[in-house]
Scaffold this motif. Structure first.
Motif, PDB file in Angstrom:
ATOM      1  N   ASN A 162       0.841  -1.190   0.000  1.00  0.00           N
ATOM      2  CA  ASN A 162       0.000   0.000   0.000  1.00  0.00           C
ATOM      3  C   ASN A 162       0.876   1.240   0.000  1.00  0.00           C
ATOM      4  N   SER A 163       0.704   2.099  -0.986  1.00  0.00           N
ATOM      5  CA  SER A 163       1.463   3.349  -1.048  1.00  0.00           C
ATOM      6  C   SER A 163       0.950   4.321   0.004  1.00  0.00           C
ATOM      7  N   MET A 164       1.868   4.961   0.713  1.00  0.00           N
ATOM      8  CA  MET A 164       1.488   5.923   1.745  1.00  0.00           C
ATOM      9  C   MET A 164       1.592   7.363   1.276  1.00  0.00           C
ATOM     10  N   LEU A 165       2.215   7.598   0.118  1.00  0.00           N
ATOM     11  CA  LEU A 165       2.289   8.921  -0.492  1.00  0.00           C
ATOM     12  C   LEU A 165       1.658   8.845  -1.884  1.00  0.00           C
ATOM     13  N   PRO A 166       1.038   9.935  -2.376  1.00  0.00           N
ATOM     14  CA  PRO A 166       0.380   9.907  -3.683  1.00  0.00           C
ATOM     15  C   PRO A 166       1.336   9.522  -4.810  1.00  0.00           C
ATOM     16  N   VAL A 167       0.824   8.742  -5.761  1.00  0.00           N
ATOM     17  CA  VAL A 167       1.642   8.306  -6.893  1.00  0.00           C
ATOM     18  C   VAL A 167       1.338   9.102  -8.157  1.00  0.00           C
ATOM     19  N   THR A 168       0.341   9.981  -8.106  1.00  0.00           N
ATOM     20  CA  THR A 168       0.069  10.895  -9.220  1.00  0.00           C
ATOM     21  C   THR A 168       0.030  12.327  -8.692  1.00  0.00           C
ATOM     22  N   LYS A 169       0.123  13.270  -9.615  1.00  0.00           N
ATOM     23  CA  LYS A 169       0.067  14.678  -9.234  1.00  0.00           C
ATOM     24  C   LYS A 169      -1.367  15.172  -9.092  1.00  0.00           C
ATOM     25  N   GLU A 170      -2.339  14.340  -9.511  1.00  0.00           N
ATOM     26  CA  GLU A 170      -3.748  14.707  -9.382  1.00  0.00           C
ATOM     27  C   GLU A 170      -4.205  14.524  -7.942  1.00  0.00           C
ATOM     28  N   ALA A 171      -5.220  15.240  -7.546  1.00  0.00           N
ATOM     29  CA  ALA A 171      -5.676  15.231  -6.157  1.00  0.00           C
ATOM     30  C   ALA A 171      -6.383  13.941  -5.763  1.00  0.00           C
ATOM     31  N   GLY A 172      -6.940  13.198  -6.711  1.00  0.00           N
ATOM     32  CA  GLY A 172      -7.722  12.012  -6.357  1.00  0.00           C
ATOM     33  C   GLY A 172      -9.099  12.418  -5.863  1.00  0.00           C
ATOM     34  N   SER A 173      -9.924  11.428  -5.528  1.00  0.00           N
ATOM     35  CA  SER A 173     -11.307  11.718  -5.138  1.00  0.00           C
ATOM     36  C   SER A 173     -11.457  11.688  -3.623  1.00  0.00           C
ATOM     37  N   GLY A 174     -10.726  12.533  -2.925  1.00  0.00           N
ATOM     38  CA  GLY A 174     -10.855  12.646  -1.482  1.00  0.00           C
ATOM     39  C   GLY A 174     -10.174  11.549  -0.696  1.00  0.00           C
TER      40      GLY A 174
END
Length: 198
Positions: A162-174
């Motif tokens: 499980n990644s603990m930091l974002p893997v894309t520069k997009e914000a994601g859905s909350g």
């Protein structure tokens, strides 16, 4: 460059094995992945994970483990026919607990990955913006690993990551990890595979 790293790693592992302080293994398995924050919640993106590993025998039940692997991650959103694929070279650093006469290994650690290739498609069309939004480093994926050696060399293993930091520069859905300010899209995957231990 990747071949050179792999060959050096294998040479060090096999050389150390000959001295009796380390063990070495080759492993391959099937990843079932998803990306938290992409609007879908199923482990429906298949991929492979394969590589080499070694552990240092400290003379007790606890051993440090080092693995170098190629891993395919991503997700599939069926209602939009949208596929997110990301391939990484990972260097896993774990601490393992060995029991049942060294047949069972329970391990936990960190498996940072460098992005090799990313591709996001909607049907047959490439989504260039989303593809370019993948970060070049999956910097803080945590992993839990279980391996059972049922012959002298052949092992069955499973892993959750499980990644603990974002893997894309997009914000994601909350979606976020630990703190609400740590929002984004995160890899999550389960792996099942086989290993050959020397």
């Amino acid at each position: 460059m990747k071949r050179t790293i792999l060959l050096v790693f294998m040479a060090l592992s096999l050389g150390a094995t000959a001295q009796g302080r380390f063990d070495a293994s080759l492993f391959a398995g099937l990843n079932m992945g998803q990306i938290d924050g992409d609007g879908a919640g199923r482990y429906n993106h298949p991929g492979i994970r394969a590589g080499v590993g070694t552990s240092l025998d400290l003379g007790n039940s606890w051993r440090p483990i080092l693995e170098l692997a190629y891993a395919q991650k991503g997700s599939y959103i069926g209602q939009y026919d949208r596929r997110l694929s990301a391939d990484y070279v990972e260097l896993a650093l774990m601490l393992g607990y060995y029991c049942l006469n060294d047949r069972l290994r329970l391990a936990a650690g960190w498996a940072p990955g460098v992005l090799v290739r990313a591709k996001v498609t909607n049907g047959d069309e490439l989504d260039r913006l989303s593809t370019d939004n993948f970060r070049r480093l999956d910097a803080l994926p945590v992993c839990l690993d279980l391996r059972y050696r049922f012959t002298d060399h052949l092992c069955l293993e499973g892993r959750w990551q499980n990644s603990m930091l974002p893997v894309t520069k997009e914000a994601g859905s909350g979606t976020y990890r630990v703190f609400r300010s740590n929002k984004g899209a995160f890899h999550r995957l389960v792996t099942f595979g086989l290993a050959w231990q020397f």
